[in-house]
Design an enzyme around this catalytic site. Structure first.
Site, mmCIF file in Angstrom:
data_model
loop_
_atom_site.group_PDB
_atom_site.id
_atom_site.type_symbol
_atom_site.label_atom_id
_atom_site.label_comp_id
_atom_site.label_asym_id
_atom_site.label_seq_id
_atom_site.Cartn_x
_atom_site.Cartn_y
_atom_site.Cartn_z
ATOM 1 C CD GLU A 128 -57.846 -14.938 -15.061
ATOM 2 O OE1 GLU A 128 -56.140 -15.474 -15.825
ATOM 3 O OE2 GLU A 128 -57.606 -13.646 -14.571
ATOM 4 C CB THR A 180 -49.449 -12.915 -13.976
ATOM 5 O OG1 THR A 180 -49.805 -12.285 -15.302
ATOM 6 C CG2 THR A 180 -49.917 -12.538 -13.050
#
Lengths: 308, 308
Positions: A128, A180
């Site tokens: 991530e 993001t």
């Protein structure tokens, strides 16, 4: 050497008022990952996908997770990985988490489950970090454990699996790009105390609703007064879809992850399908390509399909 | 005419990370309230207490609650009320809520339970408005229902009773004055998003902990990064009591309401008593008068003692 094939579910993070702390696993879509142990200390990626994902281990989400596991082991082993990607990168449906969590869990199968669930989350967070620049766990954790999970804290890691009633989930992924990192940047660094209080009232109600299996309470608590008003601006059609879905009987919903996908929860499949029609109608009218799913909360996370 | 005597429990509001939304009822201390129906449209207050509480109905917490009930009824009835006050006003232990909730519940007994629980909370909030200037319900609700309660929202009123494990509560009321209005004023109007996220992780953990009866999770979640760091400055000895109580085995705790009382939760009575010794030692050393209680979460709210 040994090889395993696993199914890696899509996940919804930032579950409405549960920004950064609540996520849930979906039955669909999911990736298929094949992982093989090799006796060389390297990671070979042999993906075939339409997304031009990097196949260099250091630049690949599954790659960095596997490298971090190898570093921990210090043995003369490596992995060959092949991912059949169905969760589109950038959809807000936990595509990178599926690769990261899938790699961690699959490797653990091959290594005779020597790592704990918390260690797997730690390994997967490296993926991530590579994908979004932030070590967040609210996609990874439900992807590993299934169901709805609370990440009470990242430092130290404190994972709390919540009871998850069998709810239907309608998802639409409009084919627009919301990065993001951009979605993080537009958030204000400070919030009004009175808004924060509303938010923690709702998160408390949502957690109580899940634990009690009280779907009305879940519905009343599905409000985000802090993140959604800012981020939804990046998603055309969002307000209309939310309003009309609730009118059609959905409990509520919001942005999946940092978008652009939108999800809505319903107690029955017929409502979930009406919501799908609304989503289709809106994006057709807006002239934006989209993909929809009518699915449900997956009670199982990354799971073995076959092994040899 | 009819008369009822009720017991009105003390309550802890602003339950650590649950500022403005979580409260719990205590077995001790409690007030005793006698309420009589009279056939004149007025409220007669015949209290005997050491606190010089106003006996004019419009200026008295129980009085304004009873007046709001009379206004709703429109009948030619009134009340005579006498309160034996054991919860000291200004202690942070819900003294005004005990009077407000007690008056609402006792009146409802005399009126053959014609009002719902939500209506009683609404009536009682008039008393809180008089006492603190704000219509808050996180003392009133647990005072009426017992146990631990979540006020997900005030507008509209949404009360969620939570499962409350049988925990021991140690309370110390140092005899210093912290006005609710002052305690509100020193709070910042804006908070950092990252702190708000920590807070909603903890509130989510706390609610899950209560619902699951998981006392370890309750303990890990009893952290307030927003209100306590500011308000605890007003309470000498706070940090030392908190640190030493946790070292002695308490799950955690914080400021009760807006202070100055401090409470700590423990799973067993022996720990709760060690915590009391720590509290006594600290305030003795600081030369501040205090009162301590070793009690537990009351599963019952305002309750009838006798009726005639």
């Amino acid at each position: 050497m040994k090889e395993v094939v696993v199914k890696c579910p899509a996940t919804v993070a930032n579950l409405v008022c549960g920004f950064d702390i609540l996520g849930m696993a979906l039955k669909e879509p999911y990736d298929i990952m094949k992982l093989k142990l090799i006796n060389e200390p390297k990671v070979i990626i042999t993906n075939k996908d339409d997304y031009n994902l990097p196949t260099e281990a250091e630049k690949n989400v599954a790659g960095v997770v596997l490298l971090s596991i190898m570093e921990k082991l210090g043995d003369n082993i490596g992995f060959e990985v092949e991912i059949e990607k169905h969760i589109k990168p950038g959809s807000g449906l936990g595509s990178s988490a599926a690769s990261a969590a899938g790699a961690a869990v699959a490797a653990n199968y091959l290594l005779e489950n020597r790592f704990t669930k918390d260690e797997l989350v730690q390994f997967a967070m490296n993926g991530e970090k590579l994908a979004s620049g932030v070590k967040h766990a609210d996609n990874i954790t439900p992807c590993i454990t299934g169901g709805v999970t609370l990440i009470r804290s990242i430092h130290p890691l404190d994972i709390v699996p919540l009871n998850s009633p069998s709810l239907f989930v309608t998802v639409v992924h409009p084919q627009i790009e919301v990065k993001t990192s951009d979605a993080r940047q537009i958030l204000r660094k400070e919030v009004l105390l009175k808004d924060a209080i509303k938010q923690w009232g709702n998160i408390a109600g949502l957690v109580a609703g899940f634990e009690k299996g009280d779907t009305d309470l879940i519905g009343r608590s599905l409000e985000d007064v802090i993140i959604e008003p800012v981020r939804s601006i990046l998603i055309p059609g969002f307000d209309e879809i939310k309003t009309r879905s609730k009118e059609a009987g959905a409990l509520g919903g919001g942005i999946s992850g940092s978008g652009p996908s939108i999800f809505m929860l319903s107690t029955d499949e017929a409502t979930a399908k009406s919501v799908e029609l609304i989503m289709q109608e809106v994006f057709q009218r807006l002239g934006i390509d989209y993909k929809t799913y009518v699915t449900s909360i997956a009670q199982e996370g990354v799971s073995e399909i076959s092994t040899k």
